[in-house]
Design a protein around this motif. Structure first.
Motif, PDB file in Angstrom:
ATOM      1  N   GLU A 166      -7.119  -3.871  -3.196  1.00 46.26           N
ATOM      2  CA  GLU A 166      -6.692  -2.586  -3.729  1.00 46.26           C
ATOM      3  C   GLU A 166      -7.778  -1.914  -4.558  1.00 46.26           C
ATOM      4  OE1 GLU A 166      -4.115  -0.942  -2.973  1.00 46.26           O
ATOM      5  OE2 GLU A 166      -2.878  -2.431  -1.957  1.00 46.26           O
TER       6      GLU A 166
ATOM      7  N   GLU B 264      -5.675   2.775   3.556  1.00 47.40           N
ATOM      8  CA  GLU B 264      -5.656   2.452   2.128  1.00 47.40           C
ATOM      9  C   GLU B 264      -7.063   2.143   1.624  1.00 47.40           C
ATOM     10  OE1 GLU B 264      -2.082   0.424   0.178  1.00 47.40           O
ATOM     11  OE2 GLU B 264      -2.231  -0.518   2.135  1.00 47.40           O
TER      12      GLU B 264
ATOM     13  N   THR C  41       2.902   7.654   0.356  1.00 46.28           N
ATOM     14  CA  THR C  41       2.170   6.886  -0.657  1.00 46.28           C
ATOM     15  C   THR C  41       0.672   7.191  -0.589  1.00 46.28           C
ATOM     16  OG1 THR C  41       2.039   4.968   0.843  1.00 46.28           O
ATOM     17  CG2 THR C  41       3.870   5.034  -0.700  1.00 46.28           C
ATOM     18  N   LEU C  42       0.159   7.469   0.603  1.00 45.42           N
ATOM     19  CA  LEU C  42      -1.256   7.856   0.723  1.00 45.42           C
ATOM     20  C   LEU C  42      -1.483   9.220   0.064  1.00 45.42           C
ATOM     21  CD1 LEU C  42      -2.012   6.712   4.390  1.00 45.42           C
ATOM     22  CD2 LEU C  42      -2.919   5.688   2.295  1.00 45.42           C
TER      23      LEU C  42
ATOM     24  N   GLN D 265      -1.626   8.798  -3.514  1.00 46.33           N
ATOM     25  CA  GLN D 265      -2.945   8.259  -3.876  1.00 46.33           C
ATOM     26  C   GLN D 265      -3.971   9.378  -4.048  1.00 46.33           C
ATOM     27  OE1 GLN D 265      -4.434   5.039  -1.287  1.00 46.33           O
ATOM     28  NE2 GLN D 265      -6.438   5.999  -1.314  1.00 46.33           N
TER      29      GLN D 265
END
Length: 323
Positions: A67, A177, A207-208, A211
């Motif tokens: 991550e 990711e 979720t991307l 981000q």
């Protein structure tokens, strides 16, 4: 009576205070759960000095490094996990291969997956995942082989994405990711707004966008529901207060039955991710927890549950999810 602390550890000939290693591992786990991956890496960097091959923390350590985009170290830790004798070997291998794809080690990934499947190491319920992982690896390999920087920024077009099946779409989005998503934001926004995209793929695209800090309002449609949401301001899947309360209530009720508790936690996590950004409607945490406990009992007993709206919703998400 003298308290027993277990064996003492040494670091450079200095005896380490008992409990130091355990505390570091605990701190690392908590940081991963809170998605504070930099802090998790700091804790695990210290813990590994004491017990470099302890499988208790190698998995979350590799995830934290992944991550934080430290893919080379993530692969090294994932390799240690594989050689540690972990009981979750196949899951550890999936993590190792995902990291290897980020490092563009496509030949190794292809050969490894082929060997695992040929030797029957991958269980039947995991075959689809590994086959789609191999498919994604091959597609990325073909694109990157052209050695054009633009392909690193846009791995697929909307038309290519819509021709994929649900699992391939999920892996395609998951592969982004840790990448620079600037040029992909318009494509991700289109994917989120479509009602013919698999629910999990919409979750991954959201979720991307979160981000990237995407601040435009988008309309999300799933399971006949519709909601306006700003990705930058949203709470990530499973991090909302209601989901946390439901998990706490289920933990309390099933504390003495670990197998049912683990099953309930998995179902709740599946719902939180698949249905996101929608939840259980106006139902309270205790109602939802009761419904999950009853649902699990019905799976064991075979008895039919009352066809309430909440029961039907839980069953629908469980049956429709590919997670």
């Amino acid at each position: 009576m003298r308290k027993k602390y277990g064996r003492l550890r040494k670091k450079e000939n200095v005896i380490v205070f008992p409990g130091t290693f355990e505390k570091l591992v605990e701190n690392g786990h908590v940081a991963v759960e809170q998605e504070n991956y930099e802090l998790a890496v700091e804790a695990f960097d210290q813990a590994i000095v004491y017990e470099p091959d302890n499988p208790e923390f190698l998995g979350p350590y590799a995830v934290a490094l992944y991550e934080t985009k430290d893919f080379q170290r993530a692969k090294e830790i994932a390799a240690r996990l594989l050689h540690s004798g972990t009981a979750d070997y196949v899951d550890a291998m999936e993590l190792y291969l995902t990291i290897s794809i980020q490092l563009q080690e496509y030949d190794e990934v292809e050969m490894t997956i082929d060997a695992l499947i040929d030797e029957g190491i991958v269980p039947p319920d995991m075959l689809n995942k590994f086959n789609y992982l191999r498919e994604l690896n091959g597609r990325l390999s073909d694109r990157y082989a052209q050695d054009e920087p633009s392909y690193r920024m846009e791995l697929f077009t909307l038309d290519e994405f819509m021709k994929m099946d649900a699992l391939a779409q999920q892996y395609a989005l998951a592969s982004l990711e840790g990448s620079d998503l600037t040029d992909l934001v318009p494509l991700l926004a289109i994917i989120v707004a479509r009602d013919d995209v698999a629910p999990l793929a919409i979750t991954f695209a959201l979720t991307l966008l979160h981000q990237t800090g995407h601040s435009d309002e988008l309309t999300v449609r799933k399971f006949g529901w519709e909601k306006r949401i700003v990705p930058a301001a949203m709470t990530l899947p499973g991090q909302d207060d209601l989901t946390k309360q439901v998990l706490e209530e289920v933990d309390r009720r099933l504390l003495q039955d670990p197998s049912r508790l683990e099953m309930a936690q998995g179902l709740i996590e599946k719902f939180a991710i698949t249905a996101f950004p929608f939840g259980w409607g106006t139902h309270q945490a205790e109602e939802v927890a009761t419904a999950y406990v009853n649902y699990i009992e019905s799976l064991f007993s075979g008895e039919q549950l009352p066809e309430t709206a909440l029961n039907l919703l839980i069953q629908q998400i469980d049956n429709d999810s590919d997670l």
